[in-house]
Scaffold this motif. Structure first.
Motif, short mmCIF file in Angstrom:
data_model
loop_
_atom_site.label_atom_id
_atom_site.label_comp_id
_atom_site.label_asym_id
_atom_site.label_seq_id
_atom_site.Cartn_x
_atom_site.Cartn_y
_atom_site.Cartn_z
N ASN A 112 58.04 -21.23 34.43
CA ASN A 112 57.20 -21.51 33.26
C ASN A 112 58.01 -21.96 32.05
OD1 ASN A 112 54.85 -20.87 34.63
ND2 ASN A 112 54.92 -18.71 34.04
N SER A 113 59.28 -21.57 32.00
CA SER A 113 60.14 -21.96 30.88
C SER A 113 60.86 -23.28 31.12
CB SER A 113 61.17 -20.85 30.62
OG SER A 113 60.53 -19.61 30.34
N GLY A 114 60.61 -23.90 32.25
CA GLY A 114 61.27 -25.15 32.58
C GLY A 114 62.66 -24.99 33.14
N ASN A 115 63.02 -23.77 33.49
CA ASN A 115 64.33 -23.51 34.07
C ASN A 115 64.28 -23.62 35.60
OD1 ASN A 115 65.47 -22.90 31.50
ND2 ASN A 115 64.58 -20.84 31.63
N GLY A 116 65.39 -24.01 36.18
CA GLY A 116 65.44 -24.16 37.62
C GLY A 116 65.39 -22.82 38.34
N CYS A 117 64.74 -22.79 39.48
CA CYS A 117 64.65 -21.58 40.31
C CYS A 117 64.51 -22.02 41.77
CB CYS A 117 63.47 -20.71 39.89
SG CYS A 117 61.87 -21.53 40.04
N THR A 118 64.54 -21.06 42.65
CA THR A 118 64.42 -21.32 44.08
C THR A 118 63.20 -20.59 44.62
OG1 THR A 118 66.82 -21.48 44.28
CG2 THR A 118 65.58 -21.23 46.31
N ALA A 119 62.42 -21.27 45.43
CA ALA A 119 61.22 -20.67 46.02
C ALA A 119 61.30 -20.74 47.54
CB ALA A 119 59.96 -21.37 45.52
N TYR A 120 60.74 -19.73 48.19
CA TYR A 120 60.66 -19.66 49.64
C TYR A 120 59.21 -19.39 50.03
CZ TYR A 120 65.74 -18.95 49.36
OH TYR A 120 67.07 -19.08 49.09
N ASP A 121 58.78 -19.96 51.13
CA ASP A 121 57.43 -19.71 51.65
C ASP A 121 57.54 -18.82 52.89
OD1 ASP A 121 56.64 -21.46 49.67
OD2 ASP A 121 56.53 -23.18 51.03
N VAL A 122 56.83 -17.70 52.85
CA VAL A 122 56.79 -16.77 53.98
C VAL A 122 55.35 -16.71 54.47
CG1 VAL A 122 57.16 -14.41 54.75
CG2 VAL A 122 58.73 -15.44 53.10
N VAL A 123 55.14 -17.01 55.74
CA VAL A 123 53.78 -17.09 56.29
C VAL A 123 53.57 -15.95 57.28
CG1 VAL A 123 52.06 -18.60 57.33
CG2 VAL A 123 54.02 -19.59 56.11
N ILE A 124 52.47 -15.23 57.11
CA ILE A 124 52.09 -14.17 58.03
C ILE A 124 50.66 -14.40 58.51
CG2 ILE A 124 53.67 -12.46 57.07
CD1 ILE A 124 51.33 -11.29 55.49
N ASN A 125 50.27 -13.61 59.49
CA ASN A 125 48.92 -13.71 60.04
C ASN A 125 47.87 -13.38 58.98
OD1 ASN A 125 46.63 -11.81 61.44
ND2 ASN A 125 47.04 -13.64 62.65
N GLU A 148 64.30 -8.69 53.25
CA GLU A 148 65.45 -8.49 54.14
C GLU A 148 65.61 -9.67 55.10
OE1 GLU A 148 64.82 -4.77 56.04
OE2 GLU A 148 65.52 -3.57 54.32
N GLY A 149 64.48 -10.19 55.59
CA GLY A 149 64.54 -11.34 56.48
C GLY A 149 65.11 -12.57 55.80
N LEU A 150 64.69 -12.84 54.55
CA LEU A 150 65.22 -13.98 53.81
C LEU A 150 66.70 -13.79 53.50
CD1 LEU A 150 62.30 -14.60 51.28
CD2 LEU A 150 63.00 -16.11 53.15
#
Length: 239
Positions: A112-125, A148-150
């Motif tokens: 939201n502040s325009g700063n860089g970040c990293t995102a991950y998508d985790v999909v479950i049932n 823990e998995g990531l």
């Protein structure tokens, strides 16, 4: 001239004597390599649906967001009650409970502040997602397992205790499609060696032009070329 003829005869005799042994060795090598190759698994593309977003950190400063998504195509874990899960966690068999999930690749986003970040998508049932949403105990358990998995997959230091769920945002950035396995190979698979096929191979004597010191075998397999170099044991005459 006699010396060259003797060398040729010696090379031919060595190749003939070693031919059957090489065939057996090559056949064994082929079987071992083929059995070690991972079997092709069926897969399918999916488009996950958004669920909720977790904010945490990797190391001291780097912001990390985890988009927890849902899909009917991801298999569910065993349907345990809260009491059964609590009992399992307290026992020595906690690691036996596995939650099937698809861990997506990291993608760079802006917060939201325009700063860089990293995102991950985790999909479950989708059904398990509903249970996670309805029970705080299952939610905390799942988030711990997902982080823990990531951390294990991407070799990063995730601060597990310092996470929170965003209230006004279901995902960070965008949610990309993923490819999941639809069929897994058994842990133990019986191999059929009833009709093995001998691969193509070439045997060369080295060095050329004089009594060989090595026999060089080039074995041609599907998508694999295996080269074996074996020393030649000198044959001594009768005492």
């Amino acid at each position: 001239m006699a010396s060259q003829t003797d060398t040729s005869l010696l090379s031919a005799e060595l190749e003939e004597e070693e031919d059957e042994e090489f065939r057996q060795l090559l056949l064994q090598a082929t079987q071992k390599i083929q059995s070690a190759m991972p079997s092709v698994r069926d897969s399918k593309p999916i488009q996950p649906q958004p669920g909720f977003c977790i904010k945490t950190h990797a190391g001291a400063q780097e912001k990390v967001f985890v988009n927890v998504c849902r899909s009917l195509h991801v298999p569910p874990p065993p349907d345990l009650s809260r009491e059964e899960l609590e009992c399992l966690i307290e026992s020595d068999s906690a690691s036996s409970f596995r939650v099937p999930m698809s861990l997506g690749e990291p993608h760079a986003e802006l917060d939201n502040s325009g700063n860089g970040c990293t995102a991950y998508d985790v999909v479950i049932n989708s059904g398990f997602f509903s249970k996670v949403e309805a029970d705080p105990f299952f939610k905390e358990f799942f988030i711990t397992v997902a982080l823990e998995g990531l951390a294990d997959k991407y070799k990063m230091d995730v601060n597990h205790p310092e996470w929170r769920i965003l209230k006004n945002r279901k995902f960070m950035g965008s949610i990309s499609g993923q490819t999941i396995r639809t069929k897994s190979s058994p842990v133990i698979q019986e191999m059929d060696f009833s009709s093995p096929v001998l691969p193509k191979f070439t045997i060369l004597a080295e060095p050329a032009g004089r009594p060989p010191e090595f026999l060089l075998a080039e074995i041609h397999l599907p998508s694999v070329v295996l080269t074996v170099k074996m020393p030649v044991q000198p044959q001594l005459g009768p005492p």
